[in-house]
Each structure stands twice: as C-alpha cells, then as structure tokens.
Design a protein around this motif. Structure first.
Motif, short mmCIF file in Angstrom:
data_model
loop_
_atom_site.label_atom_id
_atom_site.label_comp_id
_atom_site.label_asym_id
_atom_site.label_seq_id
_atom_site.Cartn_x
_atom_site.Cartn_y
_atom_site.Cartn_z
N SER A 24 0.80 -1.23 0.00
CA SER A 24 0.00 0.00 0.00
C SER A 24 0.83 1.27 0.00
O SER A 24 0.40 2.32 0.49
N VAL A 25 2.05 1.19 -0.54
CA VAL A 25 2.89 2.37 -0.73
C VAL A 25 3.27 2.45 -2.20
O VAL A 25 3.12 1.49 -2.95
N VAL A 26 3.78 3.61 -2.61
CA VAL A 26 4.19 3.77 -4.00
C VAL A 26 5.27 2.75 -4.34
O VAL A 26 6.26 2.61 -3.63
N PHE A 27 5.04 2.00 -5.40
CA PHE A 27 6.00 1.00 -5.88
C PHE A 27 7.27 1.72 -6.32
O PHE A 27 7.22 2.74 -7.01
N ASN A 28 8.42 1.19 -5.92
CA ASN A 28 9.69 1.89 -6.15
C ASN A 28 9.92 2.29 -7.61
O ASN A 28 10.44 3.36 -7.89
N ALA A 29 9.53 1.45 -8.56
CA ALA A 29 9.77 1.76 -9.98
C ALA A 29 8.98 2.97 -10.45
O ALA A 29 9.35 3.61 -11.43
N ARG A 30 7.91 3.30 -9.75
CA ARG A 30 7.09 4.46 -10.14
C ARG A 30 7.84 5.77 -9.96
O ARG A 30 7.52 6.77 -10.59
N TYR A 31 8.84 5.78 -9.11
CA TYR A 31 9.58 7.02 -8.89
C TYR A 31 10.33 7.46 -10.15
O TYR A 31 10.51 8.65 -10.37
N ALA A 32 10.72 6.53 -10.98
CA ALA A 32 11.34 6.91 -12.26
C ALA A 32 10.30 7.65 -13.12
O ALA A 32 10.64 8.64 -13.78
N ASP A 33 9.05 7.20 -13.07
CA ASP A 33 7.98 7.93 -13.77
C ASP A 33 7.80 9.32 -13.16
O ASP A 33 7.61 10.29 -13.90
N TYR A 34 7.85 9.41 -11.84
CA TYR A 34 7.69 10.70 -11.18
C TYR A 34 8.82 11.66 -11.58
O TYR A 34 8.58 12.85 -11.79
N VAL A 35 10.03 11.14 -11.67
CA VAL A 35 11.16 11.97 -12.12
C VAL A 35 10.87 12.45 -13.53
O VAL A 35 11.02 13.64 -13.84
N ASP A 36 10.44 11.56 -14.39
CA ASP A 36 10.21 11.91 -15.79
C ASP A 36 9.14 12.98 -15.95
O ASP A 36 9.35 13.97 -16.66
N ILE A 37 8.00 12.82 -15.29
CA ILE A 37 6.94 13.82 -15.46
C ILE A 37 7.34 15.16 -14.83
O ILE A 37 7.02 16.21 -15.37
N SER A 38 8.08 15.10 -13.74
CA SER A 38 8.53 16.34 -13.09
C SER A 38 9.53 17.07 -13.97
O SER A 38 9.44 18.30 -14.15
N VAL A 39 10.49 16.35 -14.53
CA VAL A 39 11.48 16.98 -15.40
C VAL A 39 10.82 17.50 -16.68
O VAL A 39 11.18 18.57 -17.18
N ASN A 40 9.83 16.78 -17.21
CA ASN A 40 9.11 17.28 -18.38
C ASN A 40 8.48 18.64 -18.10
O ASN A 40 8.54 19.55 -18.94
N GLU A 41 7.88 18.80 -16.94
CA GLU A 41 7.29 20.09 -16.58
C GLU A 41 8.37 21.16 -16.42
O GLU A 41 8.18 22.31 -16.81
N TYR A 42 9.51 20.77 -15.88
CA TYR A 42 10.63 21.69 -15.71
C TYR A 42 11.17 22.14 -17.07
O TYR A 42 11.36 23.33 -17.30
N ILE A 43 11.39 21.18 -17.96
CA ILE A 43 11.89 21.49 -19.30
C ILE A 43 10.90 22.39 -20.04
O ILE A 43 11.28 23.35 -20.71
N ARG A 44 9.62 22.09 -19.92
CA ARG A 44 8.58 22.92 -20.57
C ARG A 44 8.64 24.34 -20.02
O ARG A 44 8.50 25.31 -20.77
N THR A 45 8.86 24.47 -18.74
CA THR A 45 8.95 25.80 -18.13
C THR A 45 10.19 26.55 -18.63
O THR A 45 10.12 27.73 -18.95
N LEU A 46 11.32 25.85 -18.71
CA LEU A 46 12.56 26.50 -19.14
C LEU A 46 12.54 26.88 -20.63
O LEU A 46 12.95 27.97 -21.00
#
Length: 153
Positions: A24-46
């Motif tokens: 019932s916690v975030v599966f460890n492999a999902r954090y790579a997805d979280y990095v990806d979506i976060s960086v995509n938003e960052y790149i879009r902002t820059l």
C-alpha cells in the motif's frame, strides 16, 4: 519550507491508486515515472516546450538515474517535486530532485538524473549550447505547477 526551497521549481502531483504496491505504498519503480513527469514540466517551463529543443536538432537522453528512498508515499498523497540544476558539463547536465509530501514536508525520495545532449540527426552527443546552459543555470525559481487539484494558496 525555507526561503531557498521556495525559490526552486516546484511541481505537485497526486499519487494514484495504480501506482501503489501490495504494501500500500508507491512502488519503487514508479519514482522513475515521477522523475520523468517532473522533469518534463521543468523542461517545458525553461524552454517553452520540448519542441523548441527538437527544432534546434537537439534532444536529451538519460544516462544515469540515482534514487534514494526516505519515507513511504501512499495513495492520494500529494507529492511536491523540487528541482535544481546540478553539474552542467560539456555535453551533459544533472538535475537534482527532492520529493516531499505536501502539507507536512516529509522528504519521501531524492533523485539525481543525468542527461546527455544529442543531435538527433546524427544520433551523437553534442556540446551544451550557451543558451541552454544559461537557462539551466538560471532554472525556474519560484515557479509552481500543480496537477494535484489541491489549493495552491
């Protein structure tokens, strides 16, 4: 949150049910997805959007991703990714991300992701242009983007 933290780029998102594991916690492999979506938003902002890189015959490829898990995140938690540039080399750059639970500031995970800049037409790495170096060095201080549906006030 400290003044320095509020000057980082911040991206909020909500943990979805399907991202959690049998514990019932975030599966460890999902954090790579979280990095990806976060960086995509960052790149879009820059850069305005990703297409601006591609229009210059430039693209980025991941060469390294290091994750450190600090505390569990659960379904419906709102996580806030905070992003700052790390080392900017000749052909690569590193971004540092911290994932905090929104509301109580618990550090959930940290990541360092390194990208190499490539020229897609040649599928070869290429030096980071000064214009991109300057954008990465400046970052997006104070920018908050939220996909979580929470009150951002």
């Amino acid at each position: 949150m400290t003044d320095a933290e509020s000057q980082l780029f911040r991206f909020r998102f909500r943990v979805r049910y399907g991202e959690c594991d049998a514990q019932s916690v975030v599966f460890n492999a999902r954090y790579a997805d979280y990095v990806d979506i976060s960086v995509n938003e960052y790149i879009r902002t820059l850069f305005g959007d990703y297409q601006r890189l591609l229009d210059q015959d430039l693209d980025i490829q991941v060469v390294s991703l290091n994750m450190n898990y600090r505390a569990p995140a659960k379904f419906d938690d709102v996580l806030e990714a905070r992003i700052a540039a790390g080392r900017i080399g000749n052909t690569s750059f590193t971004l540092h991300l911290e994932f905090n639970r929104f509301g109580n500031e618990t550090l959930v995970a940290e990541a360092d992701i390194t990208y190499v800049l490539i020229q897609p037409s040649k599928m070869a790495k290429t030096p980071v242009p000064d214009s991109i170096r300057e954008l990465l060095e400046r970052g997006a201080p104070g920018v908050l983007i939220s996909h979580a549906g929470e009150s951002t006030a």
